[in-house]
Motif scaffolding. Structure first.
Motif, PDB file in Angstrom:
ATOM      1  N   ILE A 101       0.559  -1.275  -0.395  1.00 59.13           N
ATOM      2  CA  ILE A 101      -0.336  -0.061   0.117  1.00 59.13           C
ATOM      3  C   ILE A 101       1.225   1.233   0.312  1.00 59.13           C
ATOM      4  O   ILE A 101       1.498   1.693   0.966  1.00 59.13           O
ATOM      5  N   PHE A 102       0.997   1.768  -1.162  1.00 59.24           N
ATOM      6  CA  PHE A 102       2.676   2.256  -1.225  1.00 59.24           C
ATOM      7  C   PHE A 102       1.786   3.714  -0.739  1.00 59.24           C
ATOM      8  O   PHE A 102       2.716   4.977  -0.155  1.00 59.24           O
ATOM      9  N   ASN A 103       0.389   4.094  -0.718  1.00 62.64           N
ATOM     10  CA  ASN A 103       0.276   5.530   0.051  1.00 62.64           C
ATOM     11  C   ASN A 103       0.275   5.439   1.923  1.00 62.64           C
ATOM     12  O   ASN A 103      -0.221   6.655   1.719  1.00 62.64           O
ATOM     13  N   GLN A 104       0.965   4.157   1.901  1.00 57.83           N
ATOM     14  CA  GLN A 104       0.634   5.258   3.550  1.00 57.83           C
ATOM     15  C   GLN A 104       1.551   6.246   3.812  1.00 57.83           C
ATOM     16  O   GLN A 104       2.021   6.770   4.998  1.00 57.83           O
ATOM     17  N   TYR A 105       2.324   5.876   2.872  1.00 55.06           N
ATOM     18  CA  TYR A 105       3.773   6.830   2.867  1.00 55.06           C
ATOM     19  C   TYR A 105       3.800   8.056   2.399  1.00 55.06           C
ATOM     20  O   TYR A 105       3.825   9.012   3.607  1.00 55.06           O
ATOM     21  N   LEU A 106       1.762   7.966   2.264  1.00 57.44           N
ATOM     22  CA  LEU A 106       1.486   9.929   1.284  1.00 57.44           C
ATOM     23  C   LEU A 106       1.375  10.230   2.534  1.00 57.44           C
ATOM     24  O   LEU A 106       0.887  11.612   3.055  1.00 57.44           O
ATOM     25  N   THR A 107       0.241   9.638   4.160  1.00 58.00           N
ATOM     26  CA  THR A 107      -0.063  10.007   5.253  1.00 58.00           C
ATOM     27  C   THR A 107       0.945  10.443   6.249  1.00 58.00           C
ATOM     28  O   THR A 107       0.609  10.774   7.434  1.00 58.00           O
ATOM     29  N   VAL A 108       2.532  10.310   6.382  1.00 59.34           N
ATOM     30  CA  VAL A 108       2.865  10.456   7.405  1.00 59.34           C
ATOM     31  C   VAL A 108       4.422  11.336   6.970  1.00 59.34           C
ATOM     32  O   VAL A 108       4.690  11.426   5.584  1.00 59.34           O
ATOM     33  N   ASP A 109       4.697  11.990   7.893  1.00 62.01           N
ATOM     34  CA  ASP A 109       6.253  13.096   7.966  1.00 62.01           C
ATOM     35  C   ASP A 109       7.757  12.684   7.500  1.00 62.01           C
ATOM     36  O   ASP A 109       7.875  12.082   6.780  1.00 62.01           O
ATOM     37  N   VAL A 110       8.152  11.928   7.844  1.00 59.63           N
ATOM     38  CA  VAL A 110       8.786  10.371   7.704  1.00 59.63           C
ATOM     39  C   VAL A 110       8.986   8.708   8.403  1.00 59.63           C
ATOM     40  O   VAL A 110       7.887   8.567   9.074  1.00 59.63           O
ATOM     41  N   GLY A 111       9.492   7.995   7.885  1.00 61.50           N
ATOM     42  CA  GLY A 111       9.302   6.626   7.930  1.00 61.50           C
ATOM     43  C   GLY A 111      11.155   6.070   8.416  1.00 61.50           C
ATOM     44  O   GLY A 111      11.843   6.480   7.584  1.00 61.50           O
ATOM     45  N   PHE A 112      10.855   5.449   9.960  1.00 61.12           N
ATOM     46  CA  PHE A 112      12.404   5.787  10.218  1.00 61.12           C
ATOM     47  C   PHE A 112      12.105   3.668   9.575  1.00 61.12           C
ATOM     48  O   PHE A 112      11.652   2.689   9.879  1.00 61.12           O
ATOM     49  N   ARG A 113      13.465   3.912   9.313  1.00 63.14           N
ATOM     50  CA  ARG A 113      13.313   2.008   8.429  1.00 63.14           C
ATOM     51  C   ARG A 113      14.777   1.155   9.480  1.00 63.14           C
ATOM     52  O   ARG A 113      16.000   1.906   9.418  1.00 63.14           O
ATOM     53  N   GLU A 114      14.983   0.237   9.547  1.00 64.39           N
ATOM     54  CA  GLU A 114      16.200  -0.568   9.360  1.00 64.39           C
ATOM     55  C   GLU A 114      17.550  -0.998   8.576  1.00 64.39           C
ATOM     56  O   GLU A 114      18.418  -1.095   8.489  1.00 64.39           O
ATOM     57  N   ASN A 115      16.662  -0.869   7.287  1.00 63.78           N
ATOM     58  CA  ASN A 115      17.467  -1.490   6.319  1.00 63.78           C
ATOM     59  C   ASN A 115      17.110   0.021   5.130  1.00 63.78           C
ATOM     60  O   ASN A 115      15.709   0.432   5.097  1.00 63.78           O
ATOM     61  N   LYS A 116      17.899   0.350   4.336  1.00 65.13           N
ATOM     62  CA  LYS A 116      18.217   1.637   3.346  1.00 65.13           C
ATOM     63  C   LYS A 116      17.332   1.578   2.271  1.00 65.13           C
ATOM     64  O   LYS A 116      17.592  -0.095   1.655  1.00 65.13           O
ATOM     65  N   ASP A 117      16.926   2.759   2.096  1.00 59.23           N
ATOM     66  CA  ASP A 117      15.971   2.056   0.921  1.00 59.23           C
ATOM     67  C   ASP A 117      16.198   3.701   0.029  1.00 59.23           C
ATOM     68  O   ASP A 117      15.483   4.563   0.468  1.00 59.23           O
ATOM     69  N   PRO A 118      17.196   3.981  -0.168  1.00 58.83           N
ATOM     70  CA  PRO A 118      17.475   5.338  -1.571  1.00 58.83           C
ATOM     71  C   PRO A 118      16.150   5.870  -1.972  1.00 58.83           C
ATOM     72  O   PRO A 118      16.023   7.105  -1.634  1.00 58.83           O
ATOM     73  N   GLY A 119      15.501   4.430  -3.037  1.00 56.21           N
ATOM     74  CA  GLY A 119      14.058   5.243  -3.367  1.00 56.21           C
ATOM     75  C   GLY A 119      12.711   5.836  -2.692  1.00 56.21           C
ATOM     76  O   GLY A 119      12.355   6.572  -3.385  1.00 56.21           O
ATOM     77  N   GLN A 120      12.861   6.226  -1.779  1.00 52.44           N
ATOM     78  CA  GLN A 120      11.926   5.751  -0.333  1.00 52.44           C
ATOM     79  C   GLN A 120      12.153   7.557  -0.410  1.00 52.44           C
ATOM     80  O   GLN A 120      12.934   7.254   0.720  1.00 52.44           O
ATOM     81  N   ILE A 121      12.005   8.795  -0.548  1.00 56.95           N
ATOM     82  CA  ILE A 121      11.742  10.133   0.132  1.00 56.95           C
ATOM     83  C   ILE A 121      12.047  10.146   1.425  1.00 56.95           C
ATOM     84  O   ILE A 121      12.683  10.923   1.386  1.00 56.95           O
ATOM     85  N   LYS A 122      11.116   8.989   2.069  1.00 57.34           N
ATOM     86  CA  LYS A 122      10.952   9.212   3.306  1.00 57.34           C
ATOM     87  C   LYS A 122      11.541   8.520   4.421  1.00 57.34           C
ATOM     88  O   LYS A 122      11.425   9.072   5.323  1.00 57.34           O
ATOM     89  N   ASP A 123      11.834   7.947   3.916  1.00 58.67           N
ATOM     90  CA  ASP A 123      12.719   7.252   4.682  1.00 58.67           C
ATOM     91  C   ASP A 123      13.568   7.598   5.588  1.00 58.67           C
ATOM     92  O   ASP A 123      14.739   8.112   4.838  1.00 58.67           O
ATOM     93  N   VAL A 124      14.515   7.416   6.626  1.00 58.79           N
ATOM     94  CA  VAL A 124      15.474   7.439   7.363  1.00 58.79           C
ATOM     95  C   VAL A 124      16.613   6.489   8.046  1.00 58.79           C
ATOM     96  O   VAL A 124      14.846   5.329   8.729  1.00 58.79           O
ATOM     97  N   TRP A 125      16.942   6.206   8.075  1.00 61.90           N
ATOM     98  CA  TRP A 125      17.943   4.646   7.844  1.00 61.90           C
ATOM     99  C   TRP A 125      18.263   4.564   9.312  1.00 61.90           C
ATOM    100  O   TRP A 125      19.154   5.705   9.735  1.00 61.90           O
TER     101      TRP A 125
END
Length: 501
Positions: A147-171
């Motif tokens: 569900i890609f639009n889950q990212y549209l509802t948040v300001d930031v996503g904290f992840r343990e795996n780096k995902d350079p393609g997701q502009i809202k991800d913080v590694w």
């Protein structure tokens, strides 16, 4: 002279006025982690955070934070900061958060952002009672990567795996083979996104200060009084025992005033297999066992039979020989605090709260050090067939502090006179790297000292060969001398008995 003093006073006045009126940089006062992240402030409006991978997570990633009502910087302004024009940009403080990698939630809690979590990976695995309550009332929804639009509802996503393609991800890199205090540094990095860097630094310094004070107290224990601790797990896939020998586990045990296995030898991997012979030697010499076995789900609910299964896997089902560590009930699992479906909070809280684990390991070795302390992670009921001490659910949100992971941050009073147990543990027995270092009798596989045994055998053979050659040469010389002496005796007898004519 007076003019110089007036100039100095004027300069001090300007400095003090500037100090009074100075504002904190965007994100708050920060701490640069040693090897984990760096921070560069550009006035009070912009901050560049660079996160570095730890150990098995190489690489780095930049994040640009901007505060207040100003728009996001663009073009040359970004390049002047020394980062890429497509750097990930975040307006802080963030108000809605996605968390991928359950353990990263502990950092968000310590940063004061628990109420901002909106999307969470595997929320049923969370032990924090208030996060469970928010999931129950649908304030938090499960992460679904489809569900890609889950990212549209948040300001930031904290992840343990780096995902350079997701502009809202913080590694937030995950690594289990690093020093105990290293991952706690991410408390400060994550707090920048909530503009709570100043408060987070106080929290971080309290955790680190407490840890280091406990470590100092334990360093006064004489080596002969320190307890030997085996941190093990059973691998059901390969049907073998493994030693947890990471920098983290060794660090915690050593800082807690213990001695980690292997007792001797270098070059042992972070998680070596332990042969049955070596495991018995380890169990014989251990004063404490910390077990990290991940039992299949079919047996986790029956605590009565769980330890019996563990003993069977360890090879101690009879009464002919019971190791002292079993006889004294010194085997601990890592699930003393769980949620309602039995998920332990060890993996969840441990990265950000090494001080709690250190307190636990000290407590099970030296209960007199901090009387009345109840362990958070180490479960002593495991060896009695009992349930964990703490089971938390949504209803506990009203009785447990809202900031679950920061509700039990305490300091430690120095105790420089502590010297451990009044009497030292029994001496080490057996061979190999889990014993006194000599050759191991038996299979000798998986680092049990097989190479040492082989070298000893070769040495014995060589010595025997040398001694044999020396003995043969001595025997030859002796027999030859004996023959010569006998020949002389016979010659003298003949000269005396047969007169010459």
């Amino acid at each position: 002279m007076l003019g110089s003093f007036a100039s100095l006073a004027g300069a001090l006045g300007l400095f003090m006025a500037a100090s009074v009126n100075a504002q904190e940089p965007c994100g708050g006062t920060v701490y640069n982690g040693t090897g984990t992240f760096t921070v560069k402030n550009y006035g009070t409006e912009y901050t560049v955070l660079t996160m570095f991978g730890a150990n098995n997570n190489p690489g780095s990633e930049d994040y640009l934070l901007y505060c207040g009502d100003i728009p996001a910087p663009q073009g040359q302004a970004i390049l002047d900061m020394g980062v890429s024009s497509n750097v990930k940009k975040f307006k802080v403080p963030v108000t809605s958060v996605l968390v991928s990698g359950t353990f990263t939630s502990s950092y968000v809690e310590l940063a004061g952002g628990q109420k901002n979590i909106r999307v969470l990976e595997n929320p049923q695995n969370i032990v924090s009672p208030c996060l469970q309550e928010e999931f129950k009332n649908t304030s938090i929804v499960p992460l679904n990567s489809a569900i890609f639009n889950q990212y549209l509802t948040v300001d930031v996503g904290f992840r343990e795996n780096k995902d350079p393609g997701q502009i809202k991800d913080v590694w937030v890199p995950m690594s289990i083979e690093v020093a105990p205090l290293l991952r706690a540094q991410y408390i400060n990095a994550v707090s920048l996104f909530f503009n709570s860097g100043s408060q987070a630094l106080i929290t971080y310094n309290t955790i680190i200060g407490t840890y280091n004070q406990l470590k100092i107290d334990m360093s006064g224990i004489p080596n002969e009084n320190k307890m030997r601790i085996g941190w093990v797990k059973y691998d059901f896939g390969n049907k073998t025992w493994k030693l947890r020998n990471t920098e983290f586990t060794r660090g915690i045990i050593t800082d807690a005033g213990g001695i980690p296995f292997p007792l001797v030898g270098d070059g042992v991997t972070s998680e070596p297999d332990i042969s049955p012979t070596d495991f018995k030697i380890l169990m014989t010499n251990a004063d404490i066992i910390i077990d990290q076995t991940e039992f299949p789900a079919d047996g986790k609910g029956n605590y009565t039979s769980l330890f019996g299964r563990w003993r069977a896997l360890a090879g101690f089902t009879g009464t002919d020989f019971i190791p002292r560590v079993l006889d004294l009930h010194k085997v601990y699992s890592l699930d003393n605090t769980v949620n309602q479906i039995g998920i332990s909070d060890y993996q969840y809280r441990m990265p950000s709260r090494p001080d709690l684990l250190l307190r636990d390991v000290i407590a099970v070795q030296y209960p007199e050090y901090n009387k009345g302390y109840r362990t958070r992670f180490l479960n002593g009921n495991f060896q009695y067939g009992g349930a964990p001490d703490f089971t938390l659910g949504p209803a506990n949100c009203t009785t447990t502090p809202m900031q679950y992971n920061s509700g039990d941050i305490t300091t430690s009073n120095p105790n420089p006179l502590f010297t451990g147990l009044p009497t030292p543990p029994p001496p080490v027995v057996g061979g190999g790297i889990y014993g006194i270092g000599g050759p191991t009798q038996g299979d000798g596989t998986s680092g049990s000292g097989k190479s040492k045994t082989t070298s000893v055998v070769i040495a014995v053979v060589c010595v025997a060969a040398v001694l044999g050659a020396a003995f043969a040469f001595a025997f030859y010389k002796w027999s030859r001398r004996a023959k010569e002496d006998r020949f002389i005796e016979l010659e003298e007898e003949m000269n005396n008995e047969i007169p010459l004519s």
